[in-house]
Scaffold this motif. Structure first.
Motif, short mmCIF file in Angstrom:
data_model
loop_
_atom_site.label_atom_id
_atom_site.label_comp_id
_atom_site.label_asym_id
_atom_site.label_seq_id
_atom_site.Cartn_x
_atom_site.Cartn_y
_atom_site.Cartn_z
N GLU A 173 38.30 42.14 50.01
CA GLU A 173 40.21 41.37 50.27
C GLU A 173 41.31 41.22 49.02
OE1 GLU A 173 41.45 40.15 53.19
OE2 GLU A 173 39.93 41.11 54.69
N HIS A 204 41.13 39.33 46.73
CA HIS A 204 41.49 37.77 45.63
C HIS A 204 40.24 37.77 44.86
CE1 HIS A 204 41.95 36.85 50.27
NE2 HIS A 204 42.86 37.09 49.64
N LYS A 217 37.95 32.59 50.54
CA LYS A 217 39.11 32.24 51.07
C LYS A 217 38.81 33.14 52.57
CE LYS A 217 42.93 32.20 47.72
NZ LYS A 217 43.69 33.49 46.69
N CYS A 218 37.98 34.45 52.53
CA CYS A 218 37.76 35.06 53.22
C CYS A 218 35.83 35.41 53.78
CB CYS A 218 38.39 36.56 53.01
SG CYS A 218 37.63 37.69 51.66
N CYS A 230 33.57 35.38 48.62
CA CYS A 230 35.01 34.39 49.01
C CYS A 230 35.58 33.69 49.67
CB CYS A 230 35.85 35.45 48.48
SG CYS A 230 38.21 35.58 48.73
N CYS A 261 37.02 40.34 45.89
CA CYS A 261 36.22 40.51 46.80
C CYS A 261 37.48 41.88 47.80
CB CYS A 261 36.60 39.17 47.82
SG CYS A 261 38.34 39.18 48.46
#
Ligand code: SAM
Ligand code: ZN
Length: 268
Positions: free
Chosen positions: A29, A31, A13-14, A11, A27
């Motif tokens: 989290e 997302h 983002k994370c 991901c 993911c």
């Protein structure tokens, strides 16, 4: 979904690993990224400052590529590398996807992906090259796990050496193709009285050693509208005085040098 299976995706983002559920990737989290019908994934969601090349430019590049603009580069890549089963090879900033398509043609058992910031470019490329996995992604933050790539190619695109060092495995290759000193000299001569040669970047990115640097030379023959397509791919179509551009676009044919500086770096 099949096309993404060969890649260890994370991901952007994370940084967590992505797992497939239905037609989406999630993911830890939560997302979520949808896989389009044509198999590509958009990792750049929401309001974005950077959007990649526009439709007209992508289409102009596509026409120029079809005329063999990168022939010397293709020959070099085919002779230089031998990627096979288990190897993951990515063309970042792929544009119309034709270079990624060639990588898959030359190394059919390798897993090949093409990424670009332009959603238009990626959705179009995904339709044209069904054996390549395409993703809308920023070169600054690629959706691939650490050390998961055998090779990362960047052809005339924005380079982020630290991100390249993260994704390429030890002993793998970073291949950077940039304009050589004499690239498009004929085009520049048609536009300007005093022509300056291009500056070349001699730096070696941290974490890599230089394997080889060569300049692949050719001549590009443009007829009629093809001159505008070629100029449109360059900053000159925006920077040059209007009357110089009008003179250029009125030419019947243009022969110009191409010079692709090709740096092959190896990950330490
Ligand atoms: C000059 S074009 C080259 C396209 C293709 N590699 C080729 O040689 O035909 C540059 C490409 O890089 C993409 N690009 C620019 N900055 C980018 C970034 N930060 N991340 C991903 N793609 C980017 C643009 O959308 C465009 O398609
Ligand atoms: Zn995430």
């Amino acid at each position: 979904m099949k096309r993404s299976d060969a890649f260890e995706l994370i991901c952007p983002k994370c940084g967590n690993r992505l797992i497939k559920r239905g037609n989406s990737l999630y993911c830890g989290e939560n997302h979520c990224y949808d896989v389009a019908k044509t198999g590509y994934v958009n990792f750049v969601l929401g309001g974005k400052k950077e959007s990649g090349d526009a439709k007209e430019l992508i289409e102009a590049r596509e026409r120029v590529m079809k005329k063999g603009y990168y022939r010397a580069l293709y020959d070099f890549v085919k002779g230089e590398f031998s990627f096979g089963a288990g190897d993951v090879v990515v063309d970042a900033g792929t544009g119309d996807g034709s270079f990624a398509g060639k990588l898959k043609e030359f190394f059919p058992s390798a897993a090949v992906a093409g990424t670009d910031l332009s959603k238009y470019a990626i959705s179009r490329a995904a339709k044209k090259y069904p054996d390549v996995f395409f993703a809308v992604a920023n070169n600054r933050r690629l959706p691939f796990a650490d050390s998961s790539l055998k090779a990362l190619f960047g052809v005339f695109t924005t380079a982020f050496p630290e991100e390249a060092a993260r994704v390429i495995a030890k002993g793998g290759f970073l291949v950077k193709i940039t304009p050589g000193k004499n690239h498009l000299l004929g085009l520049k001569r048609a536009l300007y009285e005093n022509v300056r040669l291009n500056e070349e970047d001699e730096s070696v990115p941290a974490g890599f050693t230089r394997e080889k640097t060569i300049r692949l030379r050719g001549v590009y023959h443009a007829v009629g509208e093809e001159i505008k397509d070629l100029a449109g791919m360059t900053p000159y179509s925006v920077k040059s005085p209007r009357n110089s551009l009008e003179r250029l676009y009125a030419m019947e044919t243009l022969d110009t040098e191409t010079e692709f500086r090709t740096d092959v770096f190896r990950k330490e």
